[in-house]
Scaffold this motif. Structure first.
Motif, short mmCIF file in Angstrom:
data_model
loop_
_atom_site.label_atom_id
_atom_site.label_comp_id
_atom_site.label_asym_id
_atom_site.label_seq_id
_atom_site.Cartn_x
_atom_site.Cartn_y
_atom_site.Cartn_z
N SER A 109 -6.73 0.61 14.93
CA SER A 109 -8.05 0.81 15.52
C SER A 109 -8.91 1.71 14.63
N PRO A 110 -10.22 1.43 14.52
CA PRO A 110 -11.10 2.34 13.79
C PRO A 110 -11.33 3.65 14.54
N ASP A 111 -10.93 3.71 15.81
CA ASP A 111 -11.14 4.90 16.64
C ASP A 111 -9.93 5.83 16.50
N GLN A 141 8.49 -2.97 19.89
CA GLN A 141 7.80 -4.18 19.43
C GLN A 141 6.30 -4.05 19.68
N ILE A 142 5.51 -4.15 18.61
CA ILE A 142 4.06 -4.08 18.77
C ILE A 142 3.39 -5.20 17.98
N HIS A 143 2.10 -5.38 18.23
CA HIS A 143 1.30 -6.35 17.48
C HIS A 143 0.55 -5.64 16.35
N ALA A 144 0.00 -6.44 15.45
CA ALA A 144 -0.76 -5.85 14.35
C ALA A 144 -2.08 -5.26 14.82
N GLY A 145 -2.63 -5.77 15.91
CA GLY A 145 -3.86 -5.19 16.46
C GLY A 145 -5.07 -6.08 16.25
N GLY A 146 -6.23 -5.45 16.12
CA GLY A 146 -7.48 -6.19 15.96
C GLY A 146 -7.82 -6.43 14.50
N ASP A 150 -12.78 -7.41 9.43
CA ASP A 150 -12.28 -7.32 8.06
C ASP A 150 -10.77 -7.16 8.12
N LYS A 151 -10.05 -8.27 8.00
CA LYS A 151 -8.59 -8.23 8.16
C LYS A 151 -7.92 -7.36 7.09
N SER A 152 -8.39 -7.42 5.88
CA SER A 152 -7.77 -6.62 4.81
C SER A 152 -7.85 -5.13 5.12
N SER A 153 -9.02 -4.69 5.57
CA SER A 153 -9.18 -3.28 5.93
C SER A 153 -8.34 -2.92 7.14
N ALA A 154 -8.26 -3.86 8.10
CA ALA A 154 -7.46 -3.61 9.30
C ALA A 154 -5.98 -3.46 8.95
N LEU A 155 -5.49 -4.30 8.05
CA LEU A 155 -4.10 -4.18 7.62
C LEU A 155 -3.87 -2.87 6.87
N GLU A 160 -1.72 2.75 6.80
CA GLU A 160 -2.04 4.19 6.75
C GLU A 160 -1.50 4.89 7.99
N THR A 161 -1.70 4.29 9.15
CA THR A 161 -1.21 4.89 10.39
C THR A 161 0.32 4.92 10.41
N TYR A 162 0.94 3.88 9.91
CA TYR A 162 2.40 3.82 9.88
C TYR A 162 2.99 5.06 9.19
#
Length: 302
Positions: A109-111, A141-146, A150-155, A160-162
């Motif tokens: 999440s960007p938040d 078990q989680i999903h990749a999210g939203g 911009d999928k590249s930035s989201a990944l 980064e969060t990991y």
């Protein structure tokens, strides 16, 4: 190979996720709810063992408001013996366990507030597995999210969060391919970058893929699991509900489709979670099919 079902047993007269409204929070209600939830969880596990269902997804709601700031009660200490007893039973019966945090857990999440709440929820759920004394083959078990445009930035944010997540949680984390945004190929990008295993969902792969045949997709996902650290591949299984919107799970196991799916395994050992609405009823039928095909080892999941 194990067969399993998630969270709720519809045969028993109890729930392992009894909760209450935040406005009604009190330590007394918390203690009462956790005690009831753990007692029901033990009953569910015993039912599963009796029915050869040896894979189970524990409810995220065992401890109401487990990661919420309102909950400052030391439940980990208060219920240490109960968690340990459940863990001892799980290990003695060779059960496989997972949890699936709710969809508000979004690592990319960007938040920043959502990200921090997501990490707190993972820490809470991982701590229950730690209290049970389960090793790193018990997974979150989680999903990749939203995608957020911009999928590249989201990944990149996911990665980064990991790196902010405590190591005790990292070793339990697995990412699931979904049916709309993040395919198996996208999840493989995360695995390549940080080594996170992929929990494969056959139905999601049917809805969103890049042309990978089912047998190849299964092999690709299984190769992301380290046998010692992670155990064998966990996967979710379901199929399309006839006449419903694309992606809606079937109500009851379609036995012919399940048999056809099993032909794609080609000897691959997997633990299969049935994401099917009638839960243990379909799981018991799946166990019968595995037994008929001589695919049941010492454990099966519901």
């Amino acid at each position: 190979m194990r067969i399993g079902y998630p969270c709720v047993n519809e045969t028993l007269d109890c729930s392992s996720s009894t909760t209450f409204r935040l406005a009604s929070y009190s330590e007394e209600r918390l203690i009462s709810s956790v005690a009831s939830n753990l007692a029901c969880l033990q009953r569910i596990l015993e039912y599963n063992v009796a029915n050869e269902l040896r894979f189970f997804r524990i409810s995220s709601g065992i401890v109401p408001f487990g990661s919420h700031p309102v909950n400052t009660y030391p439940w980990q200490t208060h219920f240490a013996a109960e968690f340990r007893a459940i863990g001892d039973y799980i290990k003695a019966e060779n059960l496989r366990i997972s949890l699936h945090p709710d969809q508000f857990v979004v690592l990319n999440s960007p938040d920043p507030d959502i990200v921090q709440r997501s990490i707190a929820e993972l820490v809470y759920q991982g701590s229950m597995l730690d209290l049970m004394g389960l090793d790193s083959t018990a997974k979150l078990q989680i999903h990749a999210g939203g995608v957020y445009g911009d999928k590249s930035s989201a990944l990149a944010r996911w990665i980064e969060t990991y790196h902010q997540i405590p190591e005790a949680v990292k070793v339990r984390l697995v990412v699931e391919n979904d049916d709309r945004l993040y395919s198996l190929r996208d999840c493989l990008e995360l695995h390549t970058a940080i080594g996170v295993p992929i929990l494969f969902d056959n139905f999601h792969h049917e809805c969103l893929n890049h042309g990978e045949p089912m047998s190849e997709a299964l092999r690709l996902a299984a190769a992301t699991w380290d046998p010692q650290r992670d155990g064998v591949l966990m996967m979710d299984y379901s199929s399309q509900s006839p006449g419903e919107r694309k992606g809606k799970h079937v109500t009851s196991l379609e036995e012919d489709l399940f048999r056809e799916f099993l032909t794609h395994l080609h000897g691959l050992d997997v633990d299969i979670m049935l994401e099917i609405k009638d839960k243990e009823a379909s799981a018991c039928r799946a166990v019968s099919i595995l037994r008929e095909l001589q695919l049941v080892a010492s454990s099966v999941t519901i």
